[in-house]
Design a protein around this motif. Structure first.
Motif, PDB file in Angstrom:
ATOM      1  N   ARG A   1       0.797  -1.226   0.000  1.00 20.56           N
ATOM      2  CA  ARG A   1       0.000   0.000   0.000  1.00 20.56           C
ATOM      3  C   ARG A   1       0.833   1.283   0.000  1.00 20.56           C
ATOM      4  NH1 ARG A   1      -3.752  -0.243   4.855  1.00 20.56           N
ATOM      5  NH2 ARG A   1      -1.751   0.034   5.896  1.00 20.56           N
ATOM      6  N   ASP A   2       1.864   1.320   0.794  1.00 15.06           N
ATOM      7  CA  ASP A   2       2.609   2.573   0.966  1.00 15.06           C
ATOM      8  C   ASP A   2       3.854   2.681   0.098  1.00 15.06           C
ATOM      9  OD1 ASP A   2       0.770   3.371   2.916  1.00 15.06           O
ATOM     10  OD2 ASP A   2       1.843   2.279   4.487  1.00 15.06           O
ATOM     11  N   VAL A   3       3.986   1.803  -0.888  1.00 12.36           N
ATOM     12  CA  VAL A   3       5.163   1.835  -1.769  1.00 12.36           C
ATOM     13  C   VAL A   3       4.803   2.607  -3.034  1.00 12.36           C
ATOM     14  CG1 VAL A   3       6.785   0.456  -3.111  1.00 12.36           C
ATOM     15  CG2 VAL A   3       6.000  -0.358  -0.872  1.00 12.36           C
ATOM     16  N   PRO A   4       5.477   3.722  -3.313  1.00 11.02           N
ATOM     17  CA  PRO A   4       5.150   4.526  -4.497  1.00 11.02           C
ATOM     18  C   PRO A   4       5.241   3.701  -5.777  1.00 11.02           C
ATOM     19  CG  PRO A   4       6.648   5.721  -3.035  1.00 11.02           C
ATOM     20  CD  PRO A   4       6.555   4.318  -2.504  1.00 11.02           C
ATOM     21  N   GLY A   5       4.203   3.807  -6.593  1.00  3.92           N
ATOM     22  CA  GLY A   5       4.196   3.135  -7.889  1.00  3.92           C
ATOM     23  C   GLY A   5       3.811   1.675  -7.847  1.00  3.92           C
ATOM     24  N   ALA A   6       3.593   1.137  -6.663  1.00  5.04           N
ATOM     25  CA  ALA A   6       3.258  -0.293  -6.564  1.00  5.04           C
ATOM     26  C   ALA A   6       1.764  -0.500  -6.771  1.00  5.04           C
ATOM     27  CB  ALA A   6       3.681  -0.848  -5.211  1.00  5.04           C
ATOM     28  N   ALA A   7       1.402  -1.563  -7.483  1.00  8.61           N
ATOM     29  CA  ALA A   7       0.005  -1.888  -7.737  1.00  8.61           C
ATOM     30  C   ALA A   7      -0.210  -3.366  -7.456  1.00  8.61           C
ATOM     31  CB  ALA A   7      -0.357  -1.572  -9.187  1.00  8.61           C
ATOM     32  N   LEU A   8      -1.353  -3.666  -6.828  1.00 13.39           N
ATOM     33  CA  LEU A   8      -1.668  -5.044  -6.454  1.00 13.39           C
ATOM     34  C   LEU A   8      -3.027  -5.433  -7.025  1.00 13.39           C
ATOM     35  CD1 LEU A   8      -1.023  -7.605  -4.739  1.00 13.39           C
ATOM     36  CD2 LEU A   8      -2.264  -6.491  -2.855  1.00 13.39           C
ATOM     37  N   ARG A   9      -3.066  -6.572  -7.692  1.00 13.62           N
ATOM     38  CA  ARG A   9      -4.317  -7.121  -8.223  1.00 13.62           C
ATOM     39  C   ARG A   9      -4.512  -8.507  -7.620  1.00 13.62           C
ATOM     40  NH1 ARG A   9      -5.344  -8.564 -14.634  1.00 13.62           N
ATOM     41  NH2 ARG A   9      -7.413  -9.529 -14.407  1.00 13.62           N
ATOM     42  N   THR A  10      -5.740  -8.848  -7.246  1.00 11.52           N
ATOM     43  CA  THR A  10      -6.011 -10.140  -6.620  1.00 11.52           C
ATOM     44  C   THR A  10      -6.943 -10.975  -7.483  1.00 11.52           C
ATOM     45  OG1 THR A  10      -5.738  -9.236  -4.383  1.00 11.52           O
ATOM     46  CG2 THR A  10      -6.970 -11.301  -4.590  1.00 11.52           C
ATOM     47  N   VAL A  11      -6.606 -12.254  -7.635  1.00  8.16           N
ATOM     48  CA  VAL A  11      -7.469 -13.217  -8.317  1.00  8.16           C
ATOM     49  C   VAL A  11      -7.495 -14.476  -7.459  1.00  8.16           C
ATOM     50  CG1 VAL A  11      -5.549 -14.076  -9.733  1.00  8.16           C
ATOM     51  CG2 VAL A  11      -7.908 -14.461 -10.474  1.00  8.16           C
ATOM     52  N   ARG A  12      -8.664 -15.097  -7.336  1.00  4.66           N
ATOM     53  CA  ARG A  12      -8.813 -16.252  -6.452  1.00  4.66           C
ATOM     54  C   ARG A  12      -8.948 -17.551  -7.258  1.00  4.66           C
ATOM     55  NH1 ARG A  12      -9.422 -14.505  -1.423  1.00  4.66           N
ATOM     56  NH2 ARG A  12     -10.105 -12.348  -1.135  1.00  4.66           N
ATOM     57  N   ALA A  13      -8.520 -18.643  -6.617  1.00  5.96           N
ATOM     58  CA  ALA A  13      -8.619 -19.946  -7.266  1.00  5.96           C
ATOM     59  C   ALA A  13      -8.686 -21.039  -6.210  1.00  5.96           C
ATOM     60  CB  ALA A  13      -7.410 -20.184  -8.172  1.00  5.96           C
ATOM     61  N   PRO A  14      -9.406 -22.135  -6.499  1.00  5.82           N
ATOM     62  CA  PRO A  14      -9.357 -23.296  -5.610  1.00  5.82           C
ATOM     63  C   PRO A  14      -7.926 -23.821  -5.501  1.00  5.82           C
ATOM     64  CG  PRO A  14     -11.162 -23.504  -7.181  1.00  5.82           C
ATOM     65  CD  PRO A  14     -10.323 -22.341  -7.633  1.00  5.82           C
ATOM     66  N   LEU A  15      -7.668 -24.564  -4.426  1.00  5.04           N
ATOM     67  CA  LEU A  15      -6.298 -25.007  -4.144  1.00  5.04           C
ATOM     68  C   LEU A  15      -5.932 -26.258  -4.944  1.00  5.04           C
ATOM     69  CD1 LEU A  15      -6.082 -24.432  -0.283  1.00  5.04           C
ATOM     70  CD2 LEU A  15      -4.930 -23.140  -2.088  1.00  5.04           C
ATOM     71  N   ASP A  16      -5.744 -26.085  -6.242  1.00  2.00           N
ATOM     72  CA  ASP A  16      -5.170 -27.168  -7.039  1.00  2.00           C
ATOM     73  C   ASP A  16      -4.422 -26.560  -8.220  1.00  2.00           C
ATOM     74  OD1 ASP A  16      -6.862 -27.279  -9.605  1.00  2.00           O
ATOM     75  OD2 ASP A  16      -8.421 -27.541  -8.087  1.00  2.00           O
ATOM     76  N   VAL A  17      -3.532 -27.340  -8.807  1.00  2.41           N
ATOM     77  CA  VAL A  17      -2.628 -26.825  -9.837  1.00  2.41           C
ATOM     78  C   VAL A  17      -3.397 -26.319 -11.047  1.00  2.41           C
ATOM     79  CG1 VAL A  17      -0.761 -27.422 -11.430  1.00  2.41           C
ATOM     80  CG2 VAL A  17      -0.705 -28.284  -9.074  1.00  2.41           C
ATOM     81  N   ARG A  18      -4.388 -27.077 -11.488  1.00  2.15           N
ATOM     82  CA  ARG A  18      -5.132 -26.671 -12.684  1.00  2.15           C
ATOM     83  C   ARG A  18      -5.860 -25.354 -12.460  1.00  2.15           C
ATOM     84  NH1 ARG A  18      -9.834 -30.182 -15.852  1.00  2.15           N
ATOM     85  NH2 ARG A  18     -10.389 -28.538 -17.357  1.00  2.15           N
TER      86      ARG A  18
END
Length: 341
Positions: free
Chosen positions: A213-230
């Motif tokens: 949050r407090d790092v200039p220029g940093a951007a975070l995007r979140t995507v969710r997935a069930p816990l398996d490789v596929r």
């Protein structure tokens, strides 16, 4: 010629051990019940154990359970055993249990994190206590009302209903990951998050969000997935197909990270030259993939050891407070500075 069998020699008793060691039966009971400290000298305890071993004496645990009103059995409730972390938790719990003449019954929730049927006709009669992962908390529904002491693993310290808790310093683990990536110069970060709605994953998300949050220029995007490789691969592929490419993908566990690495390769990119990937747990999988994963090592066996020790503390009326177990970042080949272009 008579073929009659000779009668089996009588089974040695605690009285025989007491006689051989030159002590009372009460002393034998204290020593073999591991309650001798502060009451019997170390030399006497050793003499009793030697005598019991020489005689081949084995305590009658069934009779002792009747006297104590206990079965000396604990139930370990975990998600379905598709993740070696919980197998290692069981190993640690079983080791401590064996030292105290306890058994551990492993009960995986059939659907991973969904409700489970009562594994015993009468949990109250069959168990002394329960140790449970927060990821399998819904499976405890069948045991509610059994009035059994409950030790929760990796769970909300503000939650109710547990007699004791054993936690890892999960937030610090995620801060270590984020600090490592930010220090390398990464600013476009994707969080490949577990779709399981539990405290431990909420802590990871919050720690990552606060670190970026407090790092200039940093951007975070979140995507969710069930816990398996596929599922991890498919979620990462969606991210790579839309918007600016991230320079780093932070995964909630090593299984999702393996999926993310596959997605990067399918896109025609390289880990870590184009995109860095991190995991969490340090499973065997972390060193089976290429490049090997930078990840957070969780001391799974210690979690099991402390969980069983905490349950024993509760059963004996002792305080069961334990500090959070530290976790450690293991830097391997899946992370590097972001591409300069």
């Amino acid at each position: 010629m008579s073929s009659a069998r000779q009668p089996a020699p009588p089974r040695p008793t605690s009285r025989d051990v007491a006689r051989a060691a030159g002590v009372s039966q009460a002393t034998v009971s204290l020593v073999l019940g591991d309650k001798w400290r502060g009451r019997v000298s170390a030399g006497t305890a050793e003499r009793v154990r030697d005598s019991a071993r020489d005689l081949g004496y084995r305590p009658n645990l069934a009779a002792r359970s009747l006297r104590l009103g206990r079965t000396r059995t604990a139930l370990l409730v975990v998600p379905a055993l598709t993740n070696e972390f919980f197998a290692r938790v069981y190993t640690g719990a079983a080791a401590v249990a064996a030292e105290h003449d306890f058994g551990v019954v492993l009960y995986p929730s059939p659907d991973g994190t969904g409700p489970a049927r009562d594994p015993f006709a009468s949990a109250r009669a069959a168990l002394d206590g329960v140790i449970a992962s927060s990821m399998a908390a819904d499976a405890l529904g069948a045991l509610r009302g059994a009035d059994l002491p409950l030790v929760m693993l990796d769970s909300d310290p503000e939650g109710h209903g547990a007699a004791a808790r054993v936690n890892l310093d999960i937030a610090d683990g995620m801060r270590q990951v984020t600090g490592h990536l930010l220090g390398l110069g990464h600013r476009r970060i994707v969080h490949l998050a577990s779709a399981v709605d539990t405290w431990t994953f909420a802590v990871r998300a919050r720690a990552l969000r606060e670190a970026v949050r407090d790092v200039p220029g940093a951007a975070l995007r979140t995507v969710r997935a069930p816990l398996d490789v596929r599922a991890g691969r498919e979620a990462a592929e969606r991210v790579l197909a839309s918007g600016p490419l991230p320079t780093a993908v932070v995964c909630d566990d090593d299984i999702l990270a393996a999926g993310a690495c596959k997605a990067v390769r399918r896109r025609g990119l390289r880990v870590p030259d184009d995109i860095s990937v991190t995991g969490f747990d340090d499973l065997a999988l972390a060193t089976a993939v290429e490049p090997e994963l930078t990840t957070v090592r969780l001391p799974a066996e210690q979690v099991g050891e402390r969980g069983m020790a905490a349950l024993l503390d509760v059963l004996e009326g002792r305080p069961a407070e334990h500090p959070d177990l530290p976790v450690h970042l293991v830097v391997r080949g899946s992370t590097a500075p972001p591409p300069t272009a």
